[in-house]
Motif scaffolding. Structure first.
Motif, PDB file in Angstrom:
ATOM      1  N   PRO A  12       9.224  11.509   7.229  1.00  0.00           N
ATOM      2  CA  PRO A  12       7.859  11.990   7.491  1.00  0.00           C
ATOM      3  C   PRO A  12       6.904  11.524   6.402  1.00  0.00           C
ATOM      4  O   PRO A  12       7.306  11.266   5.261  1.00  0.00           O
ATOM      5  N   ARG A  13       5.660  11.403   6.750  1.00  0.00           N
ATOM      6  CA  ARG A  13       4.661  10.991   5.769  1.00  0.00           C
ATOM      7  C   ARG A  13       4.539  12.047   4.679  1.00  0.00           C
ATOM      8  O   ARG A  13       4.425  13.239   4.970  1.00  0.00           O
ATOM      9  N   PRO A  14       4.556  11.623   3.421  1.00  0.00           N
ATOM     10  CA  PRO A  14       4.458  12.609   2.336  1.00  0.00           C
ATOM     11  C   PRO A  14       3.041  13.171   2.216  1.00  0.00           C
ATOM     12  O   PRO A  14       2.068  12.523   2.595  1.00  0.00           O
ATOM     13  N   ILE A  15       2.964  14.378   1.702  1.00  0.00           N
ATOM     14  CA  ILE A  15       1.662  14.963   1.371  1.00  0.00           C
ATOM     15  C   ILE A  15       1.323  14.536  -0.049  1.00  0.00           C
ATOM     16  O   ILE A  15       2.050  14.851  -0.999  1.00  0.00           O
ATOM     17  N   ILE A  16       0.248  13.798  -0.216  1.00  0.00           N
ATOM     18  CA  ILE A  16      -0.129  13.237  -1.517  1.00  0.00           C
ATOM     19  C   ILE A  16      -1.263  14.059  -2.095  1.00  0.00           C
ATOM     20  O   ILE A  16      -2.343  14.170  -1.503  1.00  0.00           O
ATOM     21  N   THR A  17      -0.978  14.680  -3.256  1.00  0.00           N
ATOM     22  CA  THR A  17      -1.969  15.531  -3.918  1.00  0.00           C
ATOM     23  C   THR A  17      -1.984  15.230  -5.412  1.00  0.00           C
ATOM     24  O   THR A  17      -0.954  15.414  -6.075  1.00  0.00           O
ATOM     25  N   PRO A  18      -3.094  14.780  -5.959  1.00  0.00           N
ATOM     26  CA  PRO A  18      -4.293  14.350  -5.240  1.00  0.00           C
ATOM     27  C   PRO A  18      -4.062  13.011  -4.539  1.00  0.00           C
ATOM     28  O   PRO A  18      -3.158  12.272  -4.904  1.00  0.00           O
ATOM     29  N   PHE A  19      -4.879  12.724  -3.540  1.00  0.00           N
ATOM     30  CA  PHE A  19      -4.794  11.440  -2.844  1.00  0.00           C
ATOM     31  C   PHE A  19      -5.337  10.383  -3.799  1.00  0.00           C
ATOM     32  O   PHE A  19      -6.496  10.443  -4.205  1.00  0.00           O
ATOM     33  N   THR A  20      -4.468   9.437  -4.171  1.00  0.00           N
ATOM     34  CA  THR A  20      -4.762   8.590  -5.319  1.00  0.00           C
ATOM     35  C   THR A  20      -4.622   7.109  -5.005  1.00  0.00           C
ATOM     36  O   THR A  20      -3.728   6.698  -4.264  1.00  0.00           O
ATOM     37  N   ALA A  21      -5.502   6.338  -5.605  1.00  0.00           N
ATOM     38  CA  ALA A  21      -5.348   4.879  -5.642  1.00  0.00           C
ATOM     39  C   ALA A  21      -5.898   4.410  -6.982  1.00  0.00           C
ATOM     40  O   ALA A  21      -6.918   4.915  -7.452  1.00  0.00           O
ATOM     41  N   ARG A  22      -5.200   3.478  -7.600  1.00  0.00           N
ATOM     42  CA  ARG A  22      -5.667   2.945  -8.892  1.00  0.00           C
ATOM     43  C   ARG A  22      -5.395   1.444  -8.916  1.00  0.00           C
ATOM     44  O   ARG A  22      -4.247   0.995  -8.797  1.00  0.00           O
ATOM     45  N   PHE A  23      -6.465   0.681  -9.065  1.00  0.00           N
ATOM     46  CA  PHE A  23      -6.398  -0.777  -9.114  1.00  0.00           C
ATOM     47  C   PHE A  23      -6.968  -1.233 -10.444  1.00  0.00           C
ATOM     48  O   PHE A  23      -8.007  -0.728 -10.901  1.00  0.00           O
ATOM     49  N   LEU A  24      -6.300  -2.181 -11.083  1.00  0.00           N
ATOM     50  CA  LEU A  24      -6.794  -2.678 -12.367  1.00  0.00           C
ATOM     51  C   LEU A  24      -6.520  -4.166 -12.516  1.00  0.00           C
ATOM     52  O   LEU A  24      -5.637  -4.729 -11.859  1.00  0.00           O
ATOM     53  N   ILE A  25      -7.291  -4.762 -13.378  1.00  0.00           N
ATOM     54  CA  ILE A  25      -7.079  -6.156 -13.771  1.00  0.00           C
ATOM     55  C   ILE A  25      -7.003  -6.181 -15.294  1.00  0.00           C
ATOM     56  O   ILE A  25      -7.937  -5.749 -15.977  1.00  0.00           O
ATOM     57  N   ASP A  26      -5.867  -6.648 -15.824  1.00  0.00           N
ATOM     58  CA  ASP A  26      -5.719  -6.787 -17.272  1.00  0.00           C
ATOM     59  C   ASP A  26      -5.215  -8.186 -17.581  1.00  0.00           C
ATOM     60  O   ASP A  26      -5.330  -9.100 -16.750  1.00  0.00           O
ATOM     61  N   GLU A  27      -4.653  -8.357 -18.783  1.00  0.00           N
ATOM     62  CA  GLU A  27      -4.221  -9.696 -19.183  1.00  0.00           C
ATOM     63  C   GLU A  27      -3.098 -10.251 -18.310  1.00  0.00           C
ATOM     64  O   GLU A  27      -2.871 -11.465 -18.264  1.00  0.00           O
ATOM     65  N   THR A  28      -2.379  -9.376 -17.596  1.00  0.00           N
ATOM     66  CA  THR A  28      -1.297  -9.842 -16.726  1.00  0.00           C
ATOM     67  C   THR A  28      -1.768 -10.144 -15.306  1.00  0.00           C
ATOM     68  O   THR A  28      -1.007 -10.649 -14.496  1.00  0.00           O
ATOM     69  N   GLY A  29      -3.026  -9.806 -15.004  1.00  0.00           N
ATOM     70  CA  GLY A  29      -3.560 -10.065 -13.680  1.00  0.00           C
ATOM     71  C   GLY A  29      -3.826  -8.790 -12.913  1.00  0.00           C
ATOM     72  O   GLY A  29      -3.723  -7.679 -13.443  1.00  0.00           O
ATOM     73  N   PRO A  30      -4.178  -8.894 -11.621  1.00  0.00           N
ATOM     74  CA  PRO A  30      -4.472  -7.704 -10.808  1.00  0.00           C
ATOM     75  C   PRO A  30      -3.199  -6.974 -10.419  1.00  0.00           C
ATOM     76  O   PRO A  30      -2.152  -7.582 -10.213  1.00  0.00           O
ATOM     77  N   GLN A  31      -3.288  -5.651 -10.289  1.00  0.00           N
ATOM     78  CA  GLN A  31      -2.120  -4.859  -9.904  1.00  0.00           C
ATOM     79  C   GLN A  31      -2.545  -3.470  -9.464  1.00  0.00           C
ATOM     80  O   GLN A  31      -3.658  -3.010  -9.770  1.00  0.00           O
ATOM     81  N   PHE A  32      -1.654  -2.803  -8.720  1.00  0.00           N
ATOM     82  CA  PHE A  32      -1.813  -1.401  -8.372  1.00  0.00           C
ATOM     83  C   PHE A  32      -0.939  -0.569  -9.287  1.00  0.00           C
ATOM     84  O   PHE A  32       0.242  -0.860  -9.461  1.00  0.00           O
TER      85      PHE A  32
END
Length: 628
Positions: free
Chosen positions: A221-241
């Protein structure tokens, strides 16, 4: 009266007889030709091209090969419509019928809370009652509805192996549908959680028959995500989640497309429940574009709060421009917070901090600053509950004037550390840095959700967490030493056999090699030596050459079984490392062996040496090679 007076009359009669006979012959041939032509034409019109028609006087003879008896009789009747049926002689053959193909045997097992149902077709000779009894025992249920049909044909190869796997699968999966046949297996089931899904898949993968096509589809079943989160960044290694959540399949596809466009090769995003708005995917996509416009930094979504953080030294005008465009692009439900750190030269090196560390051995240290005695007691108690009271060493120092919410954030740092097998969490007034290794594929996302929830908007956090498969408890991967021990245990129990004087592994050792492959299947990122040894019979150079060839033969056999996690090296030692007396047959037998050794590790333990033999046993002969 003279005889001469009768001659003319006699001649006349003879001439008339000849004429009559000739006429009869012509008439018979005409009838034959007419009958043959008429019958052949009619048969061709009715589709019996395979019939050959020959007239023999008044008889019409039918020859050829009929597809079956029905067609043969139909052709005979068709000819009888043209000529008198009594004149039709049927000498047609009937085409040999191919052996009737056995039906495809299969069973579909359905299991739910009410019990088990069986539907399908099985061989009559197969012990069906035993299987049903085993099902009841394996699934701990007395309710098995047997709707199986049977047919009297030979039990197919691999049928028993498929049924054995079906029993294993139905025991493991309380809600499932399992389709079994002698050539393929399809397992469909439900799990209560993502972790249980992974456990089910791993257990079934370990048990599946190697010669059958097995498809495993476990849903959770789909998990309940609390808080509903997304984090995207770009650093010296490149883009990532660091974390990615999506509310729908369509939203997931949209976010992943944006991630690939940004340069992430294999992005992932969890579909879950708890999204604050149906515009979640559009908002995340806009945030990712903003970070790409900055060239570096991070965007964090925690429910409806969005935090855009730049990097030290970034142009303030560029940051303000991108932040303004993002604020205009975000749906109305979201609130944007922005942070542009001061240049590093202006940052005090005497920063207030709280540090939690966990060693690979499981020991935990707490050090740095805490607000008061009550907060220190709370932090230490929380750490003991998370890691165990005997693992905690505290060197906290109570000071006044710490930022508001410092104690709560210290507890968040300890909780973040609990998701790592080893690593550290360093907390400062405006940032948190997490470093470490984990065997939990979801740890990075969990830490991101935790910090986004506890730190609030405008806070900077940096997560550098590596997933290490060897640490994953669900995968249960063995250590390098355990892999070597497993390999030697297999060949202690079942020797690798070579024919006398041969360098090729005997066919009788196929099962041993298959067991070796299975024992090493979970081994990863290790180097292992396959060492071959001989007795002292024969020349020293010949022994060395033969042992090297045999080590190579074992190496090739294992490579062909796709053991991808082990880098094998083959080495022949000849007679230089005996483990028994070469003056006795038993001693020579013991010295002829294969040993597995971890490169750079310890030598094999006693009892892990007697692993190969020759078959059949060779008699003493001066011309025999050392292992004969």
């Amino acid at each position: 009266m003279r005889i001469s007076n009768y001659i003319p009359t006699l001649v006349a009669f003879l001439f008339a007889a000849v004429i009559a006979l000739f006429g009869a012959n012509l008439s018979s041939r005409a009838i034959e030709s007419t009958s043959e032509s008429a019958v052949a034409k009619q048969l061709k019109l009715e589709g019996y091209e395979w019939v050959n028609v020959e007239a023999d006087g008044l008889q019409v003879v039918l020859t050829g090969t009929a597809p079956d008896e029905t067609k043969q009789l139909a052709a005979q009747r068709a000819a009888g419509h043209i000529v008198d049926p009594a004149r039709v002689i049927n000498v047609m053959d009937i085409e040999t019928q191919a052996k009737i193909v056995a039906p495809r045997f299969s069973i579909e097992i359905l299991r739910n809370d009410e019990g088990i149902s069986l539907i399908g077709l099985v061989p009559t000779a197969w012990p069906r009652d035993v299987f049903v009894s085993d099902l009841k025992s394996a699934a701990s249920t007395g309710s098995v509805t047997d709707l199986l049909e049977h047919a009297d044909y030979t039990v197919p190869d691999m049928w028993d192996a498929a049924m054995e796997f079906g029993l294993e699968a139905i025991t493991l999966l309380p809600r499932s549908k399992i389709s079994l046949s002698a050539d393929s297996i399809i397992v469909t089931g439900l799990a209560d959680s993502a972790d249980q899904k992974r456990r089910f898949e791993r257990a079934l993968d370990d048990k599946k028959p190697s010669r059958l096509d097995v498809a495993i589809n476990i849903s959770a079943p789909r998990p309940i995500i609390t808080p509903f989160t997304a984090r995207f960044l770009i650093d010296e290694t490149g883009p990532q989640f660091d974390a990615c959540s999506a509310e729908t399949v369509q939203g997931q596809a949209r976010i992943l497309a944006a991630a690939r466009a940004s340069g992430i090769e294999d992005p992932s995003c969890v579909i879950g429940l708890g999204s604050p708005t149906t515009d979640w995917a559009r908002a995340v996509e806009a945030g990712m574009r903003a970070v790409q416009d900055l060239g570096a930094g991070s965007i964090t979504f925690s429910d409806s709060e969005v935090s855009l953080v730049g990097t030290s030294g970034l142009s303030a005008s560029l940051f303000d421009k991108v932040a303004g465009e993002l604020e205009a692009a975000l749906p109305a439900a979201f609130t944007l917070y922005t942070t542009l750190p001061e240049p590093e030269d202006n940052v005090s090196t005497d920063a207030v901090q709280f540090v939690a560390l966990r060693s690979p051995e499981g020991q935990v240290q707490l050090r740095g600053r805490i607000g008061d005695e009550r907060s220190q007691i709370a932090a230490e108690a929380y750490a003991k509950s998370a890691f165990g009271s005997n693992t905690i060493y505290s060197a906290l120092r109570q000071v006044d004037g710490l930022p508001e919410g410092w104690s709560i954030r210290a507890l968040a740092a300890i909780e973040a550390l609990s998701k790592l097998d080893n690593g550290s969490v360093t907390m400062q007034p405006t940032s948190v840095r997490v470093r470490g290794r984990t065997g939990d594929v979801t740890a990075k996302a969990s830490i991101t959700q935790l910090l986004a929830d506890k730190l609030g908007s405008g806070q900077t956090f940096d997560i550098d967490v590596d997933y290490v498969r060897q640490l994953d408890p669900i995968l249960d991967l063995p250590t390098a030493d355990e892999c070597v021990a497993r390999a030697n245990d297999v060949i202690n129990a079942n020797k690798i056999v070579f024919a006398p004087g041969s360098t090729e592994v005997d066919e009788s050792s196929t099962d041993t090699l298959d067991r070796l492959a299975k024992a090493l299947d979970k081994c990863e990122k290790m180097e292992m030596e396959i060492g071959a040894h001989s007795d002292s019979q024969g020349g020293e150079d010949m022994n060395l050459s033969l042992s090297q060839a045999r080590a190579n033969s074992v190496l090739n056999a294992l490579i062909s079984r796709r053991i991808v996690g082990v880098d094998f090296t083959a080495k022949g030692y000849g007679e230089e490392q005996p483990i028994a007396d070469n003056d006795t047959e038993d001693g020579r037998e013991a010295n002829r062996r294969i040993e597995f050794k971890l490169l750079g590790g310890d030598a094999p333990q006693d009892g892990q040496s007697d692993q190969t033999t020759d078959t059949p046993p060779a008699e003493n002969n001066e011309n025999e090679t050392p292992n004969e």
